[in-house]
Every structure is written in C-alpha cells, then in structure tokens.
Write an enzyme that holds these catalytic residues in place. Structure first.
Site, PDB file in Angstrom:
ATOM      1  N   GLY A  17      53.036  95.983  43.258  1.00  0.00           N
ATOM      2  CA  GLY A  17      52.177  95.019  42.255  1.00  0.00           C
ATOM      3  C   GLY A  17      52.526  93.682  42.078  1.00  0.00           C
ATOM      4  O   GLY A  17      53.656  93.342  42.500  1.00  0.00           O
ATOM      5  N   GLY A  19      51.749  90.346  39.481  1.00  0.00           N
ATOM      6  CA  GLY A  19      51.151  90.224  38.181  1.00  0.00           C
ATOM      7  C   GLY A  19      51.648  88.919  37.524  1.00  0.00           C
ATOM      8  O   GLY A  19      52.316  88.062  38.218  1.00  0.00           O
ATOM      9  N   GLY A  20      51.640  88.699  36.275  1.00  0.00           N
ATOM     10  CA  GLY A  20      51.688  87.513  35.518  1.00  0.00           C
ATOM     11  C   GLY A  20      53.321  87.334  35.670  1.00  0.00           C
ATOM     12  O   GLY A  20      53.908  86.214  35.700  1.00  0.00           O
ATOM     13  N   MET A  21      54.091  88.404  35.426  1.00  0.00           N
ATOM     14  CA  MET A  21      55.483  88.292  35.518  1.00  0.00           C
ATOM     15  C   MET A  21      56.150  87.960  36.863  1.00  0.00           C
ATOM     16  O   MET A  21      57.137  87.575  36.976  1.00  0.00           O
ATOM     17  CB  MET A  21      55.993  89.683  34.885  1.00  0.00           C
ATOM     18  N   GLY A  22      55.542  88.237  37.935  1.00  0.00           N
ATOM     19  CA  GLY A  22      55.703  87.952  39.335  1.00  0.00           C
ATOM     20  C   GLY A  22      55.451  89.290  40.185  1.00  0.00           C
ATOM     21  O   GLY A  22      54.811  90.040  39.878  1.00  0.00           O
ATOM     22  N   VAL A  24      56.345  92.912  41.897  1.00  0.00           N
ATOM     23  CA  VAL A  24      56.953  94.126  41.370  1.00  0.00           C
ATOM     24  C   VAL A  24      57.011  94.908  42.607  1.00  0.00           C
ATOM     25  O   VAL A  24      56.077  95.368  43.351  1.00  0.00           O
ATOM     26  CB  VAL A  24      56.344  94.787  40.259  1.00  0.00           C
ATOM     27  N   LYS A  38      61.406  93.580  39.430  1.00  0.00           N
ATOM     28  CA  LYS A  38      60.495  92.567  39.039  1.00  0.00           C
ATOM     29  C   LYS A  38      61.033  91.067  39.352  1.00  0.00           C
ATOM     30  O   LYS A  38      62.075  90.916  38.738  1.00  0.00           O
ATOM     31  CB  LYS A  38      59.846  92.600  37.849  1.00  0.00           C
ATOM     32  N   ASP A 132      51.249  91.782  25.166  1.00  0.00           N
ATOM     33  CA  ASP A 132      50.383  92.126  26.409  1.00  0.00           C
ATOM     34  C   ASP A 132      50.180  93.483  26.734  1.00  0.00           C
ATOM     35  O   ASP A 132      49.876  94.091  27.621  1.00  0.00           O
ATOM     36  CB  ASP A 132      50.785  91.351  27.590  1.00  0.00           C
TER      37      ASP A 132
END
Length: 285
Positions: A17, A19-22, A24, A38, A132
């Site tokens: 994946g 996403g907003g965190m980076g 994964v 992550k 979130d």
C-alpha cells in the site's frame, strides 16, 4: 520499494500500500516473522523538529497493546529513510469487505462495534489519539477488526499542513472540529467510530458523497443519514456523530468497554448522555 530490498534489518517481500504515511510493505524480520514496514513521508526525513516529535510519539505507541490494534514493534526515525514497523494484520479492509459483501449484520456488526471501541480504549489509554479512523484503516481478520495507522496520523498531517497549507483528512470521517483547525482529542476519535460503524451497518458514508464542501456542511449541521443502522445502536451512533464534541460519549462508555466505566480511559472525554433532539447549529458562512 523493491522486492528483497532491505529496510534496516527487514527484508521486503512486496508492497502492500501507499498512503498518507508513506509506502507500506510486507516484510520479514530476522526471525522470519511477517511484519508491516512503513517508510514514512519524505517530509519527516527533512524536518528535524517533526522527527524528534515522532520519536517521542513512538515511545508512547509502543505501550499500546491489544488484539484490535496493529501494535508498533520497532522504528528508526533517524534513518535516511525513516521507518516504522507494526504487527502485520492479514486480511481485507472494512471498506473492501462491505463493498464486496454488503453491510455487516448481527454478530458480525457487533464484533466490529466492540472491537473498534476496544481499539480506541487502548489508544486513548496510552494518551494518544488516532485521528484517522475510517473503513480503509480497519483490517478485518477472521471477523475481528484491527485498527492500523494509529497515533502518528496527527503528527504527520501537522507536518504536511505546515509545508503545503492543505488540510488533510477523509471527508465524512474526520471530526468537524478538526477540520476547523482545532486540536484532535479522544472525542474526535469517537466521532470517527460513529461514522465507521454507520458505514459498516449501511454500506454508505453517513454524510453522503459529493464535493467535500457539501460533506463538511452536512457534518457541521449534524445531518447524518443513519437509515439502516440497527435500532439498538442508533442512539449511541447519533450521539457519537454530534457536531459538538462534549455531547459525544467517551470511548470508555462504548459497547465492549463496559468494564472501563470510571477509569482513566472513560475520563478521557467527558461522558454526557445523548441529548434530546434539537435544531442543529447554523452552518458557517
């Protein structure tokens, strides 16, 4: 990330994946156990203040334990590519499950309601806020929900907000006071709990679709479409989705956390009984 690439001591198997965190990735630790690695957003690597803040946050995240959260196992935020390692939850997101099989019913819905409440109790008990919680951040594992990406979302979004000037969040799930620029509190997570439960029970976002401005307006006026939510859940979900944070129940008062009544978790948000029906507040102009 490439297959067989190494992030610290972890060997990457596949990307799962972005996403907003980076990014994964599924990876293996030194003992051959599956973990989720992550690699955090590049802004973290460039911002020394944000990195120090995250290091303090990770120390608290390591204290969060429970079957309904993907616990933090390791982290190196001082690396060239800062990374965080969590328990790997093998399953599908709640969003995918509902999209493919329809709304949850009966025992399946009850397990979700209680599991999400227990996850919030574990997070709030460590002095953290998820910020979130939404259907794509809930992994269904053998019918039980596992909440991912907890704790760091607030700090990462604050960094990106500073750099980009753009608000971060998912319309319909992020509490309206956070969208107004106020600090996220446990009450904001309870709002997200209500929205996620409503989605699971009905198969649709409670504040509808369309332009973000329209969704935000419905949220601020408390105009949720809860048709299809089981009668026994309806009063609690309505209270959780109140546009007024103080009117929402505490996480410790949610189903699944009955044994926490009066505890520090229950006190994290003021527990106010669901108010009688009234006119919603006027929208902002």
């Amino acid at each position: 990330m490439r297959v067989d690439e190494r992030i610290g001591p972890y060997r990457v198997l596949e990307e799962i994946g972005v996403g907003g965190m980076g990014e994964v990735s599924l990876a293996l630790d030194g003992a051959g156990r599956a973990v989720a690695v992550k690699v955090l957003h590049p802004t973290v690597a460039r911002d020394a203040v944000a990195r120090r803040r995250l290091e303090r946050e990770v120390a608290a995240l390591r204290l969060v334990r429970g079957p309904n959260v993907a616990e933090v196992l390791d982290a190196d935020l001082g690396a060239r590519r800062p990374y965080l390692v969590t328990r790997y939850a093998q399953g599908r997101t709640l969003a995918e499950v509902v999209r493919e099989h329809g709304p949850l019913r009966g025992e399946d819905l009850d397990r979700l309601v209680r599991g999400l409440a227990r996850a919030l109790a574990a997070i709030h008990g460590a002095g953290l806020v998820h910020r979130d919680l939404k259907p794509t951040n809930v992994i269904m594992v053998d019918g039980e929900p596992v909440v991912i990406d907890f704790g760091l979302a607030h700090h990462l979004d604050a960094t990106r907000l500073t750099l980009t000037g753009t608000a971060i969040g998912t319309p319909g799930y992020l509490a309206p006071e956070v969208l107004d620029g106020l600090r996220a509190t446990p009450a904001a997570d309870v709002f997200s709990w209500g929205a996620t439960v409503a989605f699971a029970a009905t198969g649709r976002p409670p504040f509808g679709a369309g332009p973000s401005q329209a969704v935000f307006s419905r949220m601020e006026r408390g105009r949720a479409d809860l048709s299809g939510v089981p009668r026994e859940l309806l009063p609690l979900v309505k209270a959780a989705l109140s546009p007024v944070p103080a009117r929402r129940p505490a996480a410790g008062a949610l189903p699944g956390n009955e044994d926490l009544a009066g505890s520090a978790v229950d006190a994290a948000t003021e527990h106010v009984p669901a108010p009688p029906p009234e006119e919603p507040p006027e929208p902002r102009r």
